[in-house]
Motif scaffolding. Structure first.
Motif, PDB file in Angstrom:
ATOM      1  N   ASN A 295       8.273  33.875  33.161  1.00 48.82           N
ATOM      2  CA  ASN A 295       8.701  34.964  32.307  1.00 48.82           C
ATOM      3  C   ASN A 295      10.168  34.740  31.964  1.00 48.82           C
ATOM      4  OD1 ASN A 295       8.824  37.652  31.005  1.00 48.82           O
ATOM      5  ND2 ASN A 295      10.179  38.096  32.718  1.00 48.82           N
ATOM      6  N   ILE A 296      10.456  34.634  30.674  1.00 47.32           N
ATOM      7  CA  ILE A 296      11.849  34.545  30.225  1.00 47.32           C
ATOM      8  C   ILE A 296      12.041  35.731  29.307  1.00 47.32           C
ATOM      9  CG2 ILE A 296      13.576  33.136  29.056  1.00 47.32           C
ATOM     10  CD1 ILE A 296      11.690  30.709  29.684  1.00 47.32           C
ATOM     11  N   SER A 297      12.653  36.774  29.838  1.00 47.93           N
ATOM     12  CA  SER A 297      12.647  38.068  29.170  1.00 47.93           C
ATOM     13  C   SER A 297      13.358  38.062  27.839  1.00 47.93           C
ATOM     14  CB  SER A 297      13.302  39.124  30.069  1.00 47.93           C
ATOM     15  OG  SER A 297      12.720  39.135  31.338  1.00 47.93           O
ATOM     16  N   LEU A 298      12.856  38.886  26.940  1.00 46.02           N
ATOM     17  CA  LEU A 298      13.545  39.169  25.697  1.00 46.02           C
ATOM     18  C   LEU A 298      14.871  39.806  26.068  1.00 46.02           C
ATOM     19  CD1 LEU A 298      13.531  39.373  22.650  1.00 46.02           C
ATOM     20  CD2 LEU A 298      11.909  41.238  22.806  1.00 46.02           C
ATOM     21  N   ARG A 299      15.947  39.337  25.490  1.00 52.12           N
ATOM     22  CA  ARG A 299      17.279  39.763  25.920  1.00 52.12           C
ATOM     23  C   ARG A 299      17.594  41.222  25.639  1.00 52.12           C
ATOM     24  NH1 ARG A 299      20.988  37.622  29.585  1.00 52.12           N
ATOM     25  NH2 ARG A 299      20.897  35.353  29.535  1.00 52.12           N
ATOM     26  N   SER A 300      16.779  41.884  24.791  1.00 55.92           N
ATOM     27  CA  SER A 300      17.033  43.306  24.590  1.00 55.92           C
ATOM     28  C   SER A 300      16.536  44.118  25.785  1.00 55.92           C
ATOM     29  CB  SER A 300      16.350  43.796  23.304  1.00 55.92           C
ATOM     30  OG  SER A 300      14.977  43.461  23.344  1.00 55.92           O
ATOM     31  N   ILE A 301      15.745  43.498  26.638  1.00 62.93           N
ATOM     32  CA  ILE A 301      15.330  44.137  27.892  1.00 62.93           C
ATOM     33  C   ILE A 301      16.416  43.816  28.912  1.00 62.93           C
ATOM     34  CG2 ILE A 301      13.553  44.332  29.671  1.00 62.93           C
ATOM     35  CD1 ILE A 301      11.578  43.071  27.679  1.00 62.93           C
ATOM     36  N   VAL A 302      17.316  44.777  29.128  1.00 62.98           N
ATOM     37  CA  VAL A 302      18.504  44.446  29.903  1.00 62.98           C
ATOM     38  C   VAL A 302      18.236  44.388  31.402  1.00 62.98           C
ATOM     39  CG1 VAL A 302      20.882  45.087  30.401  1.00 62.98           C
ATOM     40  CG2 VAL A 302      19.965  45.434  28.122  1.00 62.98           C
ATOM     41  N   LEU A 320       7.438  33.265  38.081  1.00 62.94           N
ATOM     42  CA  LEU A 320       8.794  32.728  38.143  1.00 62.94           C
ATOM     43  C   LEU A 320       9.528  33.268  36.932  1.00 62.94           C
ATOM     44  CD1 LEU A 320      10.926  30.861  39.403  1.00 62.94           C
ATOM     45  CD2 LEU A 320       9.859  28.935  38.246  1.00 62.94           C
ATOM     46  N   THR A 321      10.514  34.134  37.169  1.00 63.64           N
ATOM     47  CA  THR A 321      11.113  34.886  36.088  1.00 63.64           C
ATOM     48  C   THR A 321      12.632  34.831  36.116  1.00 63.64           C
ATOM     49  OG1 THR A 321      11.428  37.129  35.206  1.00 63.64           O
ATOM     50  CG2 THR A 321      10.894  36.963  37.520  1.00 63.64           C
ATOM     51  N   ASN A 322      13.251  35.078  34.969  1.00 62.57           N
ATOM     52  CA  ASN A 322      14.707  35.243  34.973  1.00 62.57           C
ATOM     53  C   ASN A 322      15.022  36.522  35.753  1.00 62.57           C
ATOM     54  OD1 ASN A 322      13.723  36.767  32.390  1.00 62.57           O
ATOM     55  ND2 ASN A 322      15.745  37.613  32.884  1.00 62.57           N
ATOM     56  N   TYR A 323      16.222  36.581  36.260  1.00 62.81           N
ATOM     57  CA  TYR A 323      16.608  37.752  37.043  1.00 62.81           C
ATOM     58  C   TYR A 323      16.608  39.000  36.170  1.00 62.81           C
ATOM     59  CZ  TYR A 323      19.453  40.914  39.838  1.00 62.81           C
ATOM     60  OH  TYR A 323      19.903  41.995  40.544  1.00 62.81           O
ATOM     61  N   GLN A 324      15.925  40.024  36.645  1.00 66.36           N
ATOM     62  CA  GLN A 324      15.951  41.329  35.992  1.00 66.36           C
ATOM     63  C   GLN A 324      16.110  42.329  37.133  1.00 66.36           C
ATOM     64  OE1 GLN A 324      15.995  40.363  32.324  1.00 66.36           O
ATOM     65  NE2 GLN A 324      15.135  42.403  32.401  1.00 66.36           N
ATOM     66  N   SER A 325      17.151  43.142  37.085  1.00 61.80           N
ATOM     67  CA  SER A 325      17.483  43.941  38.273  1.00 61.80           C
ATOM     68  C   SER A 325      16.460  45.018  38.629  1.00 61.80           C
ATOM     69  CB  SER A 325      18.886  44.552  38.149  1.00 61.80           C
ATOM     70  OG  SER A 325      18.994  45.276  36.954  1.00 61.80           O
ATOM     71  N   ASP A 326      15.664  45.504  37.682  1.00 60.12           N
ATOM     72  CA  ASP A 326      14.683  46.544  38.032  1.00 60.12           C
ATOM     73  C   ASP A 326      13.646  46.040  39.044  1.00 60.12           C
ATOM     74  OD1 ASP A 326      14.358  48.478  34.894  1.00 60.12           O
ATOM     75  OD2 ASP A 326      16.014  48.202  36.319  1.00 60.12           O
ATOM     76  N   PHE A 327      13.455  44.729  39.113  1.00 58.80           N
ATOM     77  CA  PHE A 327      12.522  44.190  40.110  1.00 58.80           C
ATOM     78  C   PHE A 327      12.923  44.618  41.520  1.00 58.80           C
ATOM     79  CE2 PHE A 327       9.339  41.258  38.545  1.00 58.80           C
ATOM     80  CZ  PHE A 327       9.791  40.849  37.300  1.00 58.80           C
ATOM     81  N   ASN A 328      14.261  44.727  41.723  1.00 56.92           N
ATOM     82  CA  ASN A 328      14.744  45.019  43.072  1.00 56.92           C
ATOM     83  C   ASN A 328      14.256  46.352  43.607  1.00 56.92           C
ATOM     84  OD1 ASN A 328      16.176  42.635  42.902  1.00 56.92           O
ATOM     85  ND2 ASN A 328      18.039  43.639  42.204  1.00 56.92           N
ATOM     86  N   ASP A 329      13.861  47.252  42.714  1.00 58.76           N
ATOM     87  CA  ASP A 329      13.350  48.547  43.168  1.00 58.76           C
ATOM     88  C   ASP A 329      12.029  48.411  43.905  1.00 58.76           C
ATOM     89  OD1 ASP A 329      14.391  50.331  40.145  1.00 58.76           O
ATOM     90  OD2 ASP A 329      15.467  49.874  42.007  1.00 58.76           O
TER      91      ASP A 329
END
Lengths: 391, 376
Positions: A295-302, A320-329
């Motif tokens: 997953n390489i997120s669309l950059r508008s998804i902050v 295997l994804t780029n870091y997205q902080s909401d995952f940490n929840d």
């Protein structure tokens, strides 16, 4: 209690309806041709919804994604309008209609939620997406299909190189300085995940220069502005396109990468471009037969967890994804999924997890279990009912 | 180790350092340098050698604040350890070919810089925090709510602004990167962002230091960009805080457009009194300092002032947020804490006192110079 669902070809339509049913709600529906009518301003479309509310005696309206005309209709009939937006960027959220007290607008990106709250919008709530693992489990595959969809690394999604995505082509004739400036902010943003500087980088001078070659309409009824539109629709998409291309190139230099994408990819000759894959029946097969799903997120998804990530984990795929902080929840990297922080990190981790089958499968299984137990539609509906006061 | 040859130039903290050396029992002989250039200034080199040879007993060590390549050359020749304590950042002479001389003992206050040079194979480079001059005033009277002492890096201090004759596209790209970095706290993206345009930068912008220096023109230019970012940081902070609070600004020239009270320049000897009489003393770090604690923070703590600063990793080893100092990671946090500590006098005073106590215990000239000279 009766819920009127707006029917359009969105994700999860049947899943959410079944979940509401299981929760004890009565359901009715109406066709919502949002692609034929202007869902922001069309009186005709609003009328369709009003009539359906009245005809069915509905107590509430639900749709995936937020539609201003639906908000207007629900407010007029004094019933609640529950929307759950999974698209990004999503300009309708900035319509002034969002403030109607009958609205309960759920968004999947926590930073979007904070953004809107900071602007004074009290009708938005954060709600991550979900997966229906029963549905994914039920998908049958033939031996032929297993072979067909088998891959080491798979990326399913748009490369945003299609003409309709390359909105920056509208900027033809843009002065050199401004063109350079946009490249500069993209160079910077590429270095970091979890925060976006694209919108704030749009100074009045830069916006003025862009509007000289690409005058943007003002919708009149919204709080979004040129900076928001430019950064989310134009620049974020362009940056994502560059990043996906860059990363796939780096991966395909070392490993076997399968691309399921509508665009031709002549700049990625080593990647196996398998064309598009149908979302409902075939996408799960592609996921299940890939060792690693990117997953390489669309950059508008902050900060948000993209729907794609839930799809992948819900299918039992290794994410295997780029870091997205909401995952940490909700998830732990290295346990339920794995994130990368840069192109180099991605290549290293892809190599590692291709070599370590047991670890990879164990992580995929753990992610699947968490999604199955905690991120299904019944749990989400329960939360929606609580927040929207629909008991 | 008894005899120190102290190589002085224009440094403001000379007297504090020499005093503490003498108090610690060292015999200090001062060499007042006069040089026209940093490398192979024959007159200076000759003078220095003469001082070493004729000065009674041979010095056990040469000491200077900041790094001087010619001193390193003389020290190497004479076989005397050269202790260099650098408080400027960036400090271009560190790129000298002499940095690796085995008689060198170089101390930097930014641990990331130490890492960088060690990574390049330079062994005699160490970390030391900067010293705090302790000035005790048990009855502070407050004349200022919020004070900021610092260079704004604009006007004739803006090296980045002097760059002309480069293609518009490249200028735009660099400006974009500068703006973006200004919007990001706590993380430096400039090195990564300019990787793709290094050859273009080299083509149009000449920043090389000459033949006796390692090739680091990109590093030098990126620090020029960071100074520019700092200008934006400081101007914005003055706007943001000046709108809400009473801010007194001490810098090289007036900025009438800022909602602050301009107080001119403050002399070094008057700093302790100023910091002691300000409720909140701001530190807004120069962006080229990646992890290090700037001298300004030490000056504030040493004078018993309350310090509100942007966070730098090296602070973790010495201070605790809310106990000795207050730091912030975001703009909103800065505003919140400024407001809070302006309103809560007792808490604020306690923190200032504890900060000074920590400075006395861990950051005095005596302690730090003692640690430095132990690195034989």
């Amino acid at each position: 209690m009766k819920i009127l669902t707006l029917k359009w070809d969105c994700f999860g339509y049947n899943h959410i309806r079944n979940a509401f049913k299981r929760a004890g709600f009565e359901l009715c529906e109406v066709d919502f041709p949002r692609d034929k009518e202007d869902a922001r301003n069309s009186e005709a479309l609003a009328k369709i919804v009003v009539e359906a509310i009245q005809k069915n005696n509905a107590d509430a309206v639900f749709s995936f994604n937020y539609f201003p005309v639906a908000a207007i209709a629900a407010a007029a009939c004094r019933v609640k309008y529950i929307s759950w937006t999974y698209d990004s960027p999503y300009i309708f959220l900035y319509s002034k209609t969002i403030e109607f007290p009958t609205n309960y607008a759920f968004v999947f990106d926590k930073s979007e939620y904070f953004n809107l709250r900071q602007k004074g919008v009290n009708t938005v709530y954060y709600m991550p997406m979900a997966a229906n693992t029963d549905y994914f489990d039920s998908i049958e595959m033939t031996e032929y299909e297993r072979k067909k969809y088998s891959a080491d690394i798979a990326l399913i999604g748009s490369m945003y190189t299609e003409k309709r995505h390359d909105l920056i082509r509208h900027f033809e004739g843009l002065d050199d300085y401004t063109a350079g400036y946009l490249e500069g902010i993209m160079d910077a943003q590429k270095q970091i995940y979890g925060t976006s500087i694209l919108e704030k980088s749009m100074t009045p001078e830069i916006i003025k220069n862009i509007q000289k070659v690409c005058p943007m309409f003002e919708s009149g009824d919204g709080i979004e502005d040129a900076a928001w539109v430019l950064s989310n629709y134009f620049v974020a998409r362009k940056l994502t396109s560059l990043e996906r291309s860059d990363m796939v190139k780096a991966l395909s230099d070392k490993y076997r990468v399968a691309l399921y994408t509508p665009e031709k990819t002549p700049d990625l000759p080593k990647a196996d471009n398998r064309g598009t894959v149908e979302y409902y029946k075939d996408f799960p097969k592609a996921v299940k037969n890939a060792k690693i799903n990117l997953n390489i997120s669309l950059r508008s998804i902050v900060t948000g967890i993209p729907l794609r990530a839930f799809d992948i984990m819900g299918c039992g795929g290794f994410l295997l994804t780029n870091y997205q902080s909401d995952f940490n929840d909700y998830f732990i990297s290295g346990e339920d999924y794995v994130y990368f922080e840069s192109k180099e990190d991605l290549v290293e981790k892809a190599g590692y997890y291709l070599e370590h089958d047991e670890e990879r499968i164990s992580i995929a299984n753990s992610g699947y279990r968490k999604v199955r137990e905690n991120h299904n539609f019944d749990i989400r509906v329960k939360e929606i009912i609580k927040i929207a006061g629909m008991a | 180790m008894k005899n120190i040859l102290y190589y002085s130039w224009d440094e403001m903290i000379k007297n504090d350092a020499i005093e503490s050396l003498v108090n610690s029992g060292y015999r200090v002989s001062e060499y007042r340098s006069a040089f026209d250039k940093y490398d192979f200034d024959e007159k200076n080199i000759l003078s220095l050698k003469k001082k070493i040879d004729n000065d009674g007993s041979k010095p056990d060590a040469i000491f200077s604040f900041n790094y001087f390549p010619d001193v390193s050359r003389v020290a190497l020749e004479k076989g005397i350890p050269y202790f260099s304590w650098v408080y400027d950042n960036p400090h271009l002479t560190l790129e000298s070919e002499t940095l690796g001389n085995e008689t060198n003992r170089v101390f930097l206050f930014d641990s990331s810089q130490v890492e960088k040079y060690r990574g390049e194979g330079i062994k005699n480079i160490f970390y030391s925090p900067l010293p705090a001059k302790i000035v005790i005033n048990n009855n502070p009277r407050y004349n200022h709510d919020v004070s900021f002492v610092g260079t704004m890096y604009d006007g004739d201090k803006d090296q980045y602004g002097l760059i002309k004759n480069i293609p518009d596209k490249l200028k735009g790209r660099l400006d974009g990167i500068v703006v973006a970095q200004h919007l990001i706290y706590g993380c430096d993206i400039i090195d990564g962002a300019i990787k793709g345009i290094e050859s273009e930068i080299r083509r149009y912008i000449k920043t090389s230091l000459g033949e006796h220096y390692r090739k680091s023109d990109i590093d030098i230019f990126s620090d020029i960009m960071r100074k520019r970012v700092t200008m934006f940081d400081r101007i914005r902070t003055m706007h943001i805080l000046g709108e809400k609070f009473n801010v007194d600004l001490y810098c090289e020239k007036d900025h009438p457009e800022l909602p602050v009270k301009y107080k001119g320049v403050v002399a070094n000897k008057d700093l302790p009194a100023l910091m002691n009489s300000s409720k909140v003393n701001l530190n807004i770090s120069l962006r080229s300092i990646r992890k290090g604690i700037p001298l300004r923070v030490m000056q504030i703590l040493g004078s018993g002032g309350f310090c509100l600063t942007d966070y730098k990793e090296d602070m973790d080893g010495l201070f605790e947020d809310g106990r000795d100092i207050a730091w912030f990671n975001y703009e909103e946090e800065m505003i919140e804490k400024c407001d809070y500590y302006l309103k809560h006098d007792n808490e604020r005073c306690k923190i200032a006192q504890s900060g000074q106590a920590t400075a006395i215990k861990k950051l005095s000239y005596e302690k730090l110079m003692g640690d430095i000279f132990n690195k034989i």
